[in-house]
Write an enzyme that holds these catalytic residues in place. Structure first.
Site, PDB file in Angstrom:
ATOM      1  N   LYS A  30     -31.395 -20.538  39.230  1.00 34.22           N
ATOM      2  CA  LYS A  30     -31.340 -21.906  38.696  1.00 34.22           C
ATOM      3  C   LYS A  30     -30.533 -21.880  37.400  1.00 34.22           C
ATOM      4  O   LYS A  30     -31.050 -21.560  36.331  1.00 34.22           O
ATOM      5  CB  LYS A  30     -32.751 -22.455  38.417  1.00 34.22           C
ATOM      6  CG  LYS A  30     -32.707 -23.945  38.140  1.00 34.22           C
ATOM      7  CD  LYS A  30     -33.625 -24.411  37.045  1.00 34.22           C
ATOM      8  CE  LYS A  30     -33.218 -24.098  35.664  1.00 34.22           C
ATOM      9  NZ  LYS A  30     -31.997 -24.776  35.162  1.00 34.22           N
ATOM     10  N   GLU A  74     -35.546 -12.973  27.433  1.00 36.03           N
ATOM     11  CA  GLU A  74     -34.666 -12.715  26.289  1.00 36.03           C
ATOM     12  C   GLU A  74     -34.418 -14.033  25.570  1.00 36.03           C
ATOM     13  O   GLU A  74     -33.849 -14.959  26.154  1.00 36.03           O
ATOM     14  CB  GLU A  74     -33.364 -12.060  26.770  1.00 36.03           C
ATOM     15  CG  GLU A  74     -33.581 -10.624  27.213  1.00 36.03           C
ATOM     16  CD  GLU A  74     -34.355  -9.799  26.186  1.00 36.03           C
ATOM     17  OE1 GLU A  74     -33.973  -9.777  25.011  1.00 36.03           O
ATOM     18  OE2 GLU A  74     -35.382  -9.197  26.559  1.00 36.03           O
ATOM     19  N   CYS A  84     -26.848 -16.012  20.760  1.00 33.38           N
ATOM     20  CA  CYS A  84     -28.171 -15.580  20.297  1.00 33.38           C
ATOM     21  C   CYS A  84     -28.006 -14.562  19.181  1.00 33.38           C
ATOM     22  O   CYS A  84     -28.864 -14.416  18.325  1.00 33.38           O
ATOM     23  CB  CYS A  84     -28.965 -14.993  21.453  1.00 33.38           C
ATOM     24  SG  CYS A  84     -28.118 -13.626  22.238  1.00 33.38           S
ATOM     25  N   GLU A  89     -33.892 -21.012  14.209  1.00 30.28           N
ATOM     26  CA  GLU A  89     -32.607 -20.858  14.905  1.00 30.28           C
ATOM     27  C   GLU A  89     -31.896 -22.209  14.963  1.00 30.28           C
ATOM     28  O   GLU A  89     -32.466 -23.189  15.433  1.00 30.28           O
ATOM     29  CB  GLU A  89     -32.817 -20.317  16.320  1.00 30.28           C
ATOM     30  CG  GLU A  89     -31.491 -20.084  17.034  1.00 30.28           C
ATOM     31  CD  GLU A  89     -31.640 -19.535  18.451  1.00 30.28           C
ATOM     32  OE1 GLU A  89     -32.396 -20.119  19.240  1.00 30.28           O
ATOM     33  OE2 GLU A  89     -30.966 -18.528  18.762  1.00 30.28           O
TER      34      GLU A  89
HETATM   35  P1  NAD Z   1     -32.924 -23.223  27.048  1.00 27.60           P
HETATM   36  O1  NAD Z   1     -34.160 -22.450  26.782  1.00 27.60           O
HETATM   37  O2  NAD Z   1     -32.903 -24.650  26.679  1.00 27.60           O
HETATM   38  O3  NAD Z   1     -32.575 -23.163  28.622  1.00 27.60           O
HETATM   39  C1  NAD Z   1     -32.440 -21.937  29.301  1.00 27.60           C
HETATM   40  C2  NAD Z   1     -32.667 -22.170  30.789  1.00 27.60           C
HETATM   41  O4  NAD Z   1     -34.019 -22.556  30.998  1.00 27.60           O
HETATM   42  C3  NAD Z   1     -31.810 -23.281  31.378  1.00 27.60           C
HETATM   43  O5  NAD Z   1     -31.408 -22.894  32.672  1.00 27.60           O
HETATM   44  C4  NAD Z   1     -32.785 -24.443  31.430  1.00 27.60           C
HETATM   45  O6  NAD Z   1     -32.451 -25.413  32.399  1.00 27.60           O
HETATM   46  C5  NAD Z   1     -34.076 -23.732  31.796  1.00 27.60           C
HETATM   47  N1  NAD Z   1     -35.307 -24.444  31.430  1.00 27.60           N
HETATM   48  C6  NAD Z   1     -35.462 -25.396  30.473  1.00 27.60           C
HETATM   49  N2  NAD Z   1     -36.770 -25.754  30.401  1.00 27.60           N
HETATM   50  C7  NAD Z   1     -37.432 -25.015  31.328  1.00 27.60           C
HETATM   51  C8  NAD Z   1     -38.797 -24.917  31.715  1.00 27.60           C
HETATM   52  N3  NAD Z   1     -39.735 -25.644  31.121  1.00 27.60           N
HETATM   53  N4  NAD Z   1     -39.127 -24.035  32.684  1.00 27.60           N
HETATM   54  C9  NAD Z   1     -38.178 -23.250  33.266  1.00 27.60           C
HETATM   55  N5  NAD Z   1     -36.871 -23.309  32.947  1.00 27.60           N
HETATM   56  C10 NAD Z   1     -36.507 -24.176  31.984  1.00 27.60           C
HETATM   57  O7  NAD Z   1     -31.719 -22.421  26.348  1.00 27.60           O
HETATM   58  P2  NAD Z   1     -30.170 -22.780  26.299  1.00 27.60           P
HETATM   59  O8  NAD Z   1     -29.949 -23.952  25.407  1.00 27.60           O
HETATM   60  O9  NAD Z   1     -29.599 -22.827  27.671  1.00 27.60           O
HETATM   61  O10 NAD Z   1     -29.594 -21.461  25.609  1.00 27.60           O
HETATM   62  C11 NAD Z   1     -29.636 -21.246  24.225  1.00 27.60           C
HETATM   63  C12 NAD Z   1     -30.797 -20.357  23.844  1.00 27.60           C
HETATM   64  O11 NAD Z   1     -30.723 -19.129  24.568  1.00 27.60           O
HETATM   65  C13 NAD Z   1     -30.753 -19.968  22.373  1.00 27.60           C
HETATM   66  O12 NAD Z   1     -32.061 -19.995  21.863  1.00 27.60           O
HETATM   67  C14 NAD Z   1     -30.213 -18.544  22.405  1.00 27.60           C
HETATM   68  O13 NAD Z   1     -30.553 -17.766  21.290  1.00 27.60           O
HETATM   69  C15 NAD Z   1     -30.831 -18.028  23.673  1.00 27.60           C
HETATM   70  N6  NAD Z   1     -30.088 -16.891  24.211  1.00 27.60           N
HETATM   71  C16 NAD Z   1     -30.673 -15.651  24.138  1.00 27.60           C
HETATM   72  C17 NAD Z   1     -29.977 -14.537  24.591  1.00 27.60           C
HETATM   73  C18 NAD Z   1     -30.585 -13.167  24.521  1.00 27.60           C
HETATM   74  O14 NAD Z   1     -30.065 -12.259  25.175  1.00 27.60           O
HETATM   75  N7  NAD Z   1     -31.642 -12.964  23.763  1.00 27.60           N
HETATM   76  C19 NAD Z   1     -28.701 -14.692  25.130  1.00 27.60           C
HETATM   77  C20 NAD Z   1     -28.151 -15.966  25.205  1.00 27.60           C
HETATM   78  C21 NAD Z   1     -28.859 -17.058  24.741  1.00 27.60           C
END
Ligand code: NAD
Length: 530
Positions: A211, A291, A325, A422
């Site tokens: 997804k 992550e 991130c 963040e």
């Molecule tokens: P997000 O948490 O908003 O979304 C991530 C994914 O989760 C998306 O596919 C989203 O549709 C899905 N999602 C949203 N709500 C959900 C729920 N309740 N249940 C299941 N899935 C759900 O994050 P984003 O805006 O896509 O990405 C940015 C974030 O990701 C930042 O916090 C960044 O630091 C983090 N990030 C971490 C790493 C790492 O390796 N630690 C790498 C890249 C990004």
């Protein structure tokens, strides 16, 4: 499938593309033209290899020009999530029996196809999420690296043995798949992280429901089409598109054995909690590989190389507009060099060029209107918590892109919101430290622990930081972004996640379970070695 994996060359990171070469520049312009000619197409969900359509669609748009539709996607709900899990379950019964060599061969073919279409994937990344050429190139290179690395890791794991052979026994350790998992990636590395978690899952013998983020659905759809071309059997990866609703349905599904998630702390914690609740009919503990976000710090010590520090902080804080991130969002500078550092940083940041990613400016838009508002809210908070050094406002363009000027606040308190939360955008907080002890204490004062860096010329201080700077990825005298697969296994401490170390030697063990088998020697005459 014709597996030919016995003579894989040793892993090597994919080289970066030199865009100063006229040939590569032309190739990128041509790829952008090819992608533009295909904008606005409608993409199906893929369940068991078949196209599935629903009554609702959503659009992904170019963040530099939100009226430009990149792709139209059918939105899945719990019904398609259930169908996709059923399809993955059926496929699992066959896929788990496919030899590791054949699974590896599939990955190698996929990596080769991505290599052939390197510039095309760069172009889609530029248009769908606003990466400039170098950032897009790094994302595509990391994708190939993850796939090639996990292919080799799967072979290594398959050849694992127990550390000890107990006298009188033949001892085996087999890493077997978990079952059906869901892969839920973020939008900011929409190819590398999405493909990396998917490749790790399937090369280990699992099947998945993928997804993608609703901000980057087209890149995922195009990746799945490439995997099918590489020979992916039906149902091994099923694609459902949508947001939190379908994500929740997958996480809670009683047949979902593992969740590979990369994203925000907020969503990661929700998944952690939901996955812990046993559902009727569930007969295993769900595994979560989470992550999450970061509040990444660079310490600049008085004996560090100031020029290198200014460059490294600027690149870490404003590369891809701070939407990594690993992005540096706090820099801690020793008092004796604080004013000089701030002057130099201001000068350096103000030289950054801002404009459309397709035209390869150094900085571009943030991903969407929600992000733009969040970042502007943090800028308003910064104005009350610190002193604005540069930036501090949105940049309006005729196309309505989500631009925000690279922004730096100085004199920020170590406990201010801007120093703790963040932002995930082009905003940097500068914090003054009295000495190295103070700097280390400040560096460790957030709930996160993802990346960090130290600029110092002192071996003693580097050694202390090695032991005391509490982050999953620590860098000395270089920027804190740009982890390379294999060399910098990636994952964070504390609220930054489960420290899964993507691109590292233990990663595939998270997607498998180890079965220990002991056979009494001599009990069956045909056992080899007896
Ligand atoms: P997000 O948490 O908003 O979304 C991530 C994914 O989760 C998306 O596919 C989203 O549709 C899905 N999602 C949203 N709500 C959900 C729920 N309740 N249940 C299941 N899935 C759900 O994050 P984003 O805006 O896509 O990405 C940015 C974030 O990701 C930042 O916090 C960044 O630091 C983090 N990030 C971490 C790493 C790492 O390796 N630690 C790498 C890249 C990004």
């Amino acid at each position: 499938m014709s597996p030919n994996t016995t003579n894989l060359s040793p892993f090597r990171n994919e080289p970066f593309t030199d865009f100063s070469s006229p040939e590569n520049k032309r190739a990128m312009h041509e790829a952008l033209e090819r992608a533009r000619a295909e904008l606005g197409q409608t993409y199906d969900l893929i369940i068991s290899g078949s196209a599935v359509r629903t009554s609702t669609t959503f659009h992904s748009v170019n963040p530099a020009n939100p009226s430009e539709v990149i792709g139209i996607h059918y939105a899945a709900d719990a019904e398609q999530a259930n169908e996709a899990v059923d399809a993955a379950q059926r496929a699992f019964s066959l896929w788990k029996k496919v030899s590791v060599a054949e699974r590896v061969a599939l990955l190698v073919r996929a990596a080769n196809l991505i290599r052939q279409r390197h510039f095309d994937f760069c172009a889609w990344l530029t248009l769908e999420v606003g990466k400039n050429w170098a950032e897009a190139d790094a994302d595509v290179g990391e994708t190939i690296d993850f796939i090639e690395f996990y292919a080799r890791e799967a072979l290594r794991l398959d050849a694992a043995t127990t550390p000890i052979q107990y006298p009188g026994e033949r001892n085996l350790l087999r890493y077997v798949p978990l079952g059906v998992g869901t892969v839920i990636p973020p939008w900011n590395f929409p190819l590398a992280i999405m493909a990396g978690m998917t490749a790790a899952s399937i090369v280990s013998g699992n099947t998945v429901v993928l997804k993608p983020s609703p901000d980057a659905p087209t890149i995922a759809a195009r990746f799945l089409a490439l995997m099918e071309e590489a020979g992916l059997p039906d149902g091994v990866v099923n694609l459902v598109q949508g947001g939190p609703e379908v994500g929740r349905a997958l996480v809670e599904h009683p047949q979902i054995r593992f969740i590979a998630f990369t994203g925000s702390k907020k969503v990661g914690l929700e998944i952690h909690e939901r996955a812990a609740r046993t559902q009727p009919g569930q007969h295993f503990l769900k595994r979560t590989i989470l992550e999450l976000g970061g509040k990444d710090t660079i310490i600049v010590d008085a004996d560090g190389d100031l020029d290198a520090a200014v460059d490294g902080v600027t690149a870490s804080a404003f590369g891809f507009n701070g939407q990594k991130c690993s992005a540096c969002s706090r820099v801690i500078v020793e008092s004796s060099i604080y004013d000089t550092f701030c002057d130099r940083l201001k000068e350096r940041v103000e030289k950054l060029t801002i404009g459309t990613p397709a035209d390869n400016f150094q900085t571009g838009p943030v991903i969407n209107e929600v992000a733009r508002k969040r970042v502007l809210d943090y800028i308003a908070i910064g104005k009350s918590e610190g002193k604005l050094l540069t930036g501090g406002s949105a940049i309006e363009t005729a196309a309505g892109g989500y631009y925000i000027a690279p922004t730096v606040f100085i004199d920020v308190s170590p406990t201010a919101r801007l120093a703790q939360e963040e932002v995930f955008g082009p905003v940097l907080a500068v914090i003054r430290s009295e000495n190295f002890d103070d700097a280390l204490a400040i560096a460790n004062n957030t709930e996160y622990g993802l990346t960090g860096a130290l600029y110092s010329g002192s071996r003693e201080k580097l050694d202390r930081a090695r032991d005391e700077f509490h982050v999953g990825n620590l860098y000395f005298n270089r920027k804190c972004t740009g982890a390379m697969v294999g060399a910098h296994p990636f994952g964070g401490f504390n609220m930054s996640g489960t420290d899964s170390k993507a691109g590292g030697p233990e990663y595939l063990t998270l997607f498998t379970q180890a079965k220990s088998i002991a056979e009494k020697r001599g009990s069956v005459s045909d056992v080899s070695g007896d």
